[in-house]
Design an enzyme around this catalytic site. Sequence first.
Site, PDB file in Angstrom:
ATOM      1  N   LYS A 105      42.193  37.035  31.413  1.00  0.00           N
ATOM      2  CA  LYS A 105      42.252  36.909  32.873  1.00  0.00           C
ATOM      3  C   LYS A 105      40.849  36.643  33.391  1.00  0.00           C
ATOM      4  O   LYS A 105      39.868  37.028  32.746  1.00  0.00           O
ATOM      5  CB  LYS A 105      42.787  38.202  33.510  1.00  0.00           C
ATOM      6  CG  LYS A 105      43.407  37.996  34.875  1.00  0.00           C
ATOM      7  CD  LYS A 105      44.796  37.388  34.767  1.00  0.00           C
ATOM      8  CE  LYS A 105      45.454  37.139  36.084  1.00  0.00           C
ATOM      9  NZ  LYS A 105      46.859  36.728  35.901  1.00  0.00           N
ATOM     10  N   ASN A 220      52.118  31.659  46.411  1.00  0.00           N
ATOM     11  CA  ASN A 220      52.743  30.817  45.376  1.00  0.00           C
ATOM     12  C   ASN A 220      54.009  31.471  44.851  1.00  0.00           C
ATOM     13  O   ASN A 220      55.063  30.835  44.751  1.00  0.00           O
ATOM     14  CB  ASN A 220      51.789  30.645  44.179  1.00  0.00           C
ATOM     15  CG  ASN A 220      50.515  29.932  44.565  1.00  0.00           C
ATOM     16  OD1 ASN A 220      50.551  28.989  45.346  1.00  0.00           O
ATOM     17  ND2 ASN A 220      49.387  30.392  44.052  1.00  0.00           N
TER      18      ASN A 220
END
Length: 417
Positions: A105, A220
């Site tokens: 990440k 999103n």
Amino acid sequence: MEALNPFTMAQKQLAEAAAVMNLEPAVHDLLNNPLKEFHVRIPVRMDNGSIRIFQGFRVQYNHARGPTKGGIRFHPEETIDTVRALAAWMTWKCAVVDIPLGGGKGGVACDPRELSPGEQERLCRGYVRALGRVIGPDIDVPAPDVNSNPQFMAWMVDEYELIHGRHAPGVITGKPLPMGGSAGRTEATGRGGAYCIREAAKVVGIDPSKAVYAIQGYGNVGRGTHQMLTRLFKAKVVAVADEFGGVYREEGLDYTELSAYAVKNGTVNGFSGPGCKPFSNPELLALPVDILIPAALDGVIHAGNADKVSCRILAEMANGPTTPEADAILAKKNIFIIPDFLCNAGGVTVSYFEGVQNAYGYYWDAETVAARLDAKMTSAFHAVIETAARYKVSNRTGAYLIAVERVAEACKIRGWV
Ligand code: NAD
């Protein structure tokens, strides 16, 4: 009340699974922390001529099963512990859907909405200049996440290719289509979640096209989930909220109208129409619905509000929305949880498909992507609930048992532990 450190949360969840599966101490120790992490300072020339230094992170949690994979978040409150937690969850996510990738990440502490497009571009390029030697199609593959988008990914790929002097579309996924993006990537996270909801509804005995839904977060993932629920089930989503406020409509909120409003205004707050009324986040989380979908940030369902949650299925589209204390409360209320790293694995699964297509140089149509995603999500969902039933544990721990077993096995075969 517990402190909301997401990495402590991720480690507690792992410890629970480790106890059930009698994980060897050395393996637990290895999986309890990232293998590698990078802290970078990114100088960016601002439009007014000044230089601002941004803090960036990249965590490569575990690569035993393949190159690490995970999005880059742009958030003002980004910390290394958030990135560590998300990288851990990516490790378990890739393993639970059985794709040959590890977990990683990235993050940049900033609010890109306060930056001009030129400043955003220089920040994205700066991130890759700082980390361009430690990412790559066979090493670590970023993607979009909170507050980042396909345009950001395009600038990053371009910078990477400039540094390395070769075409390398597979270095990042979630790219725009003309740069080697995959058909169906934008809606993939929502689509994967909708497939999980379809399967969970069968288990709980609900008809997903007659169910009542509420969604927290309309970026999103929240918008994509609303879109897929509308497309697949004509679902009735009665409430939606984001960081600025929310809206409720008993007859259901129309996806096309609400998403157009949200994209134009940057929020659902203020959306109006017949039957619409303003709605808050606490009201939304406590609303009696069949299916509640947290799709915003981590830690939103905690010891202080879990007893008010009153849904039948909690479909965790955000990463880490439920704290361990809240988990225990929801279990007593018999709420069926589709755990985050299963429920939102559609995005990384299609990212994996994107990488496969980039390596092949041969691209699939949207129907092929959707069918292959459905097969992956459906089989992972059933494996998780069967494991949970077999070990008499929560769905979350069931998902951990499968994922940790797979990652641990790869670490052992490599001779690491
Ligand atoms: P995004 O930035 O596009 O949207 C985030 C949404 O959450 C926005 O509507 C924002 O207003 C809302 N929000 C932020 N703070 C809030 C608060 N305090 N209360 C209520 N709403 C709040 O982000 P996204 O890409 O949609 O990601 C959302 C979640 O899904 C994150 O947990 C992310 O890690 C996870 N996720 C994203 C993807 C992906 O492909 N983008 C894949 C898997 C999981």
